[in-house]
Design an enzyme around this catalytic site. Structure first.
Site, mmCIF file in Angstrom:
data_model
loop_
_atom_site.group_PDB
_atom_site.id
_atom_site.type_symbol
_atom_site.label_atom_id
_atom_site.label_comp_id
_atom_site.label_asym_id
_atom_site.label_seq_id
_atom_site.Cartn_x
_atom_site.Cartn_y
_atom_site.Cartn_z
ATOM 1 N N TRP A 19 19.328 -29.303 -19.855
ATOM 2 C CA TRP A 19 18.985 -28.168 -18.998
ATOM 3 C C TRP A 19 19.934 -26.982 -19.171
ATOM 4 C CZ3 TRP A 19 17.703 -31.151 -13.812
ATOM 5 C CH2 TRP A 19 16.502 -31.850 -14.013
ATOM 6 N N LYS A 20 20.976 -27.181 -19.948
ATOM 7 C CA LYS A 20 21.937 -26.093 -20.185
ATOM 8 C C LYS A 20 22.337 -25.463 -18.849
ATOM 9 C CE LYS A 20 20.020 -25.600 -24.761
ATOM 10 N NZ LYS A 20 19.769 -24.786 -25.933
ATOM 11 N N GLU A 110 26.111 -24.867 -29.097
ATOM 12 C CA GLU A 110 26.563 -23.788 -28.204
ATOM 13 C C GLU A 110 28.026 -23.995 -27.813
ATOM 14 O OE1 GLU A 110 23.309 -24.181 -25.438
ATOM 15 O OE2 GLU A 110 21.979 -23.396 -26.982
ATOM 16 N N GLU A 180 20.251 -30.947 -34.724
ATOM 17 C CA GLU A 180 19.684 -29.701 -34.212
ATOM 18 C C GLU A 180 20.035 -28.540 -35.138
ATOM 19 O OE1 GLU A 180 19.090 -30.045 -29.653
ATOM 20 O OE2 GLU A 180 21.145 -29.406 -30.002
HETATM 21 P P1 PGA Z 1 15.621 -25.734 -27.277
HETATM 22 O O1 PGA Z 1 17.122 -26.310 -27.174
HETATM 23 O O2 PGA Z 1 14.694 -26.915 -27.106
HETATM 24 O O3 PGA Z 1 15.497 -24.745 -26.144
HETATM 25 O O4 PGA Z 1 15.475 -25.121 -28.625
HETATM 26 C C1 PGA Z 1 17.472 -27.526 -27.754
HETATM 27 C C2 PGA Z 1 18.945 -27.777 -27.544
HETATM 28 O O5 PGA Z 1 19.737 -26.841 -27.664
HETATM 29 O O6 PGA Z 1 19.361 -28.923 -27.252
#
Ligand code: PGA
Length: 263
Positions: A19-20, A110, A180
């Site tokens: 969910w960041k 990130e 990713e």
């Molecule tokens: P996203 O993010 O599905 O919004 O591309 C994936 C993630 O960063 O884990």
């Protein structure tokens, strides 16, 4: 946890919602409740479901999961490797474990790009998470420039090798890796299922080389990067891909439930 001896077929798919920095604890409660209404016991049987809220929402989500006895795993998005001390703003592995957190995302791109996490820090976090009895979801992935320069395998291999340094093979087997590609995160662009499968196959071989064949066959490797209800089935049809780490499309219960029920 995967069964090391039984190999590839025994790997249970795992869908994790990252969910960041979204959702207050009140929103988070609603999303988890709604998600639980959408999913059935067969869904949980077939696929492990994990949500990774912000630190401030962990306790609230844990309470909902416990009260309703939901088979939804709780994950954190980050952790510090020390147990306690003068580390203003940080959260320790045992603090998370005490909240019934079972997964911790480690080394998300990130965190690497914005917060300067190095491979060495990722390795310390992986070890600390395992030591506290939780499972790391260790992220790796290449930038667009690296992909275009043909450096995807080299970049990902370096990250995986460094991240797993000194980790016991049995513990490697029980881990989750999320591949990713950075250019696919939050952009709406995603790797083709075949490309993702190929890189994940490379990662699996690398894990087998580092920690032995059984660990390579058992470790679950997710794809992440713009996974949504419309593309998840094609991704999951690939033999090496054991699930997804989902950002944007996990914020809404309806979308995330559709992803969990990709079949
Ligand atoms: P996203 O993010 O599905 O919004 O591309 C994936 C993630 O960063 O884990």
């Amino acid at each position: 946890m995967a069964d090391v001896s039984a190999g590839q077929k025994s790997r249970k798919p795992i869908m994790a919602g990252n969910w960041k920095m979204h959702h207050t604890h009140l929103d988070a409660i609603q999303v988890v409740q709604k998600l639980s209404y959408r999913l059935s016991s067969e869904d949980y049987e077939r696929c492990e479901v994990v949500v990774c809220p912000t630190f401030t929402s962990l306790r609230a989500v844990q309470t909902v999961i416990e009260a309703d006895n939901l088979p939804i795993g709780l994950g954190a998005q980050n952790v510090f490797w020390e147990e306690k001390g003068a580390y203003t703003g940080e959260v320790s592995p045992s603090m998370l474990a005490k909240l019934a957190v079972s997964y911790v995302i480690v080394g998300h791109s990130e965190r690497r790009e914005i917060f300067g996490e190095t491979d060495e820090m990722v390795n310390k976090k992986v070890k600390a998470v395992i030591k506290a009895g939780m499972t790391p979801i260790m992220c790796c992935g290449e930038t667009l420039e690296e992909r275009e320069a043909g450096e995807t395998a080299a970049k990902v291999s370096r990250q995986v090798q460094a991240g797993l340094d000194g980790v016991d093979p049995n513990e490697v087997a029980a881990m989750v890796i999320a591949y990713e590609p950075i250019w696919a995160i939050g952009t709406g662009r995603n790797a083709t299922p075949e490309d993702a499968n190929e890189t994940i196959g490379t990662i699996r071989s690398m894990v087998a080389g580092l920690a032995g064949e059984p660990a390579g066959a058992a470790i679950r490797i997710q794809y992440g990067g713009s996974v949504k209800p419309s593309n998840v089935a094609a991704i999951m049809a690939q033999p090496e891909i054991d699930g997804a780490l989902v950002g944007g499309a996990s914020l809404e219960a309806d979308d995330f439930a559709q992803i969990v029920r990709w079949a």
